[in-house]
Design an enzyme around this catalytic site. Structure first.
Site, PDB file in Angstrom:
ATOM      1  N   GLU A  87     -19.856   9.918 -11.555  1.00  0.00           N
ATOM      2  CA  GLU A  87     -20.169   9.988 -12.772  1.00  0.00           C
ATOM      3  C   GLU A  87     -19.569   9.291 -14.153  1.00  0.00           C
ATOM      4  O   GLU A  87     -20.013   8.958 -15.164  1.00  0.00           O
ATOM      5  CB  GLU A  87     -20.069  11.766 -13.399  1.00  0.00           C
ATOM      6  N   GLY A 141     -31.612   9.581 -15.255  1.00  0.00           N
ATOM      7  CA  GLY A 141     -30.952   8.955 -16.016  1.00  0.00           C
ATOM      8  C   GLY A 141     -31.531   9.131 -17.573  1.00  0.00           C
ATOM      9  O   GLY A 141     -31.935  10.024 -17.758  1.00  0.00           O
ATOM     10  N   THR A 174     -30.393  12.229  -9.846  1.00  0.00           N
ATOM     11  CA  THR A 174     -30.282  13.630 -10.079  1.00  0.00           C
ATOM     12  C   THR A 174     -31.350  14.635  -9.651  1.00  0.00           C
ATOM     13  O   THR A 174     -32.585  14.272  -9.366  1.00  0.00           O
ATOM     14  CB  THR A 174     -30.326  13.672 -11.780  1.00  0.00           C
TER      15      THR A 174
END
Ligand code: GLU
Length: 588
Positions: free
Chosen positions: A442, A486, A403
């Protein structure tokens, strides 16, 4: 100074400075006045600054930075994924959030990740069409610009189009991440062609262009979000999900996504989770991100201790234990609020925090704990069904560390704290043919089997840990914080807040301090170099154990609004290859 042919083709005025090759060396901390930006990518920070300098607001600049991150950090984020944007609107003095989390296609059932009643192998599930959720990013950007921005896609996407066309230099981090994902990328022809040479990762220093992604952005610039959710690009996405462009010899599980899934996708405007901590108001992301609630619960627990006055190890022990308790609750109760009745009010109650605090032994790490019972604190007599307090928990390693997070503010005081992702490094590994972007995985953020509030269901959004946060003091923005990583995102944000508010560290020190991530596991995740230090040994005396091997945790970005009216953008000094902090007018 350069102005690209693309910019001209997009109808932009030549006076817009897009990227300055002679830009100052990448710096992780910058103080000044006017707008500010902190991202992990020099080009993305430059894109945001270019838009701010053109008179765009923080929302415009955030979309420009995000689009550029999609080019330079394509394994972390992009239009094939989703995210959460927290926005402070200075004129209205209010915070809004835009949930553009990926959504499960209408074909989803709770059995989607089961085979003969058993959970699918996690790595196999990641690299599959079945892992791909309906992407939300473009819809999120659209809502941000239409509702709160001042510029159109055409203008804010121009800097990213330029970077995608002209290329950027592959960094050590980029090369290493590609190498770690070679096997996944080798499975897909489109991905190998873009990110591998002869099946191997590109070396640091290679110039990488992505004309297909430039094309995708140009189509969105010309036709808006519909270019993504309807028409040829939507068809290409659906095809890639349902018939993954697998290289010969690799067998990849297909998904079942339809054009209707894409056309029906909506972003949600949600109220932030707002909690208080030692005189600050902390605005975080609500469900389906578990982060706002988990950070608030842990802070509520910690508020009962005078951490400032304690020896550092004692205070850090309490930080780890508060995090452990908040994680037990997060794991048991939180998921998409449109599908479950999560006891959010109870979890956020200061009284509940008092009860949870009483479970902490100030001298001893608890090991794994069960969830508490927040229902008694819900002030809602109608709660009929309570999920299991000991709901099974996915292995922590299975929610790993990817991310990107960044933050932008403008001269008028608007602030954006934005985390977006494609889930694992490189997402599902599937690059959409002809459009150059990776699709997310996802859907593997769902719990593969129940009973659990976070099981897969049609139209549902998987529980997230993304934690874009804005903190206020006396009604004014005080700082922003957020991180990738995460489920460690939650602990990074929590620990940075404690470092800054309780330990009084300036934000750069608060960010650079070694990270400790306790998520109610058997051991605490720590970073390389930490075990064996006096700080580690002092915590071991409380019974804390460290996960092996240590790994880098997160790559956070922050902005601090200083009492003298200046603003300090803060990125990582070391992690993920040093971030880039820029301000409109540099101070001294
Ligand atoms: N999928 C994760 C989440 O939403 C973010 C991706 C990661 O950092 O691993 O919490």
């Amino acid at each position: 100074m350069t102005t690209s042919a693309t910019a001209i083709a997009c109808g932009l005025s030549l006076s817009i400075i897009l990227h300055t090759p002679l830009a100052l060396a990448k710096t992780p901390v910058a103080t000044g006045t006017g707008g500010a930006v902190a991202t992990i990518s020099e080009q993305a920070s430059q894109s945001a600054l270019a838009i701010l300098n053109r008179g765009g607001n923080a929302i415009d600049a955030a979309v420009a930075a995000a689009a550029t991150l999609g080019v330079t950090d394509p394994f972390s984020c992009g239009i094939g994924g989703g995210g959460f944007m927290v926005i402070y609107l200075a004129r209205d003095k209010r915070v809004v959030t835009i949930d553009h989390r990926e959504m499960a296609p209408a074909s989803f059932t709770p059995a989607v990740f089961l085979e003969n009643g058993k959970e699918l192998d996690y790595e196999k599930a990641i690299a599959s069409g079945a892992a791909v959720g309906v992407p939300g990013t473009v819809r999120g950007w659209h809502e941000a610009l239409e509702r709160y921005g001042t510029l159109k896609f055409k203008t804010v996407l121009a800097p990213a189009i330029e970077v995608a066309n002209k290329g950027f230099t592959v960094s050590e981090t980029f090369s290493r991440l590609t190498q770690q994902n070679e096997r996944k990328f080798q499975q897909f022809g489109t991905t190998s062609a873009l990110y591998l040479r002869d099946g191997k990762a590109l070396e640091a220093g290679t110039l990488l262009r992505n004309p297909d992604m430039a094309k995708a952005y140009r189509e969105i610039a010309a036709r808006g979000q519909r270019a993504f959710y309807e028409g040829p690009m939507a068809r290409a996405i659906v095809d890639a999900v349902n018939r993954p462009p697998a290289a010969s010899g690799s067998s990849v599980r297909p998904g079942r996504m339809t054009l209707a899934d894409l056309a029906n996708y909506e972003a949600r405007i949600r109220q932030p989770v707002v909690s208080t901590y030692r005189g600050y108001e902390i605005a975080g992301m609500p469900l389906p991100s578990s982060a706002g609630v988990a950070v608030a619960e842990a802070l509520n627990i910690l508020e009962g201790y005078d951490l400032k006055a304690m020896p550092r190890a004692q205070a850090e022990h309490l930080y780890l234990e508060a995090s452990r308790l908040a994680f037990a609750d997060r794991n048991a109760y939180l998921a998409d609020p449109e599908y479950i009745d999560a006891p959010v009010a109870g979890l956020l109650s200061k009284e509940y925090a008092r009860q949870r605090r009483a479970a902490i032994d100030p001298k001893r790490a608890a090991g794994k704990v069960t969830a508490g019972d927040p229902y008694a604190f819900q002030q809602d007599a109608s709660v009929p069904l309570r999920p299991q307090r000991s709901a099974p928990q996915r292995k922590l390693g299975q929610e790993s560390l990817h991310t990107t997070h960044f933050t932008v503010s403008d001269k008028d005081g608007n602030v954006v704290s934005y985390t977006f992702t494609i889930e694992s490094w490189g997402g599902s590994g599937i690059v959409v043919p002809g459009y150059g972007f990776l699709l997310n995985n996802e859907m593997t953020d769902f719990d593969f089997s129940g009973p659990h509030p976070n099981v897969p269901e049609a139209g549902k959004r998987p529980r997230s840990s993304m934690a874009p946060t804005i903190a206020f003091k006396d009604g004014k923005p005080a700082f922003t914080i957020g991180s990738p990583g995460g489920s460690t995102i939650i602990t990074t944000v929590l620990q940075t807040i404690v470092n800054h508010i309780d330990f009084g560290m300036p934000m750069d020190q608060a960010l650079n301090a070694p990270r400790l991530s306790e998520r109610n596991g058997a051991s605490t995740s720590v970073e390389p170099g930490f075990p064996g230090t006096p700080q580690a040994r002092a915590l071991e005396a409380f019974g804390h154990k460290w996960e092996d091997p240590p790994e880098e945790i997160g790559a956070a970005n922050a902005i601090v609004f200083n009492p003298d009216g200046t603003v300090t953008a803060v990125s990582e000094g070391k992690r993920h290859g040093v971030g880039s902090a820029l301000v409109q007018r540099r101070g001294h």
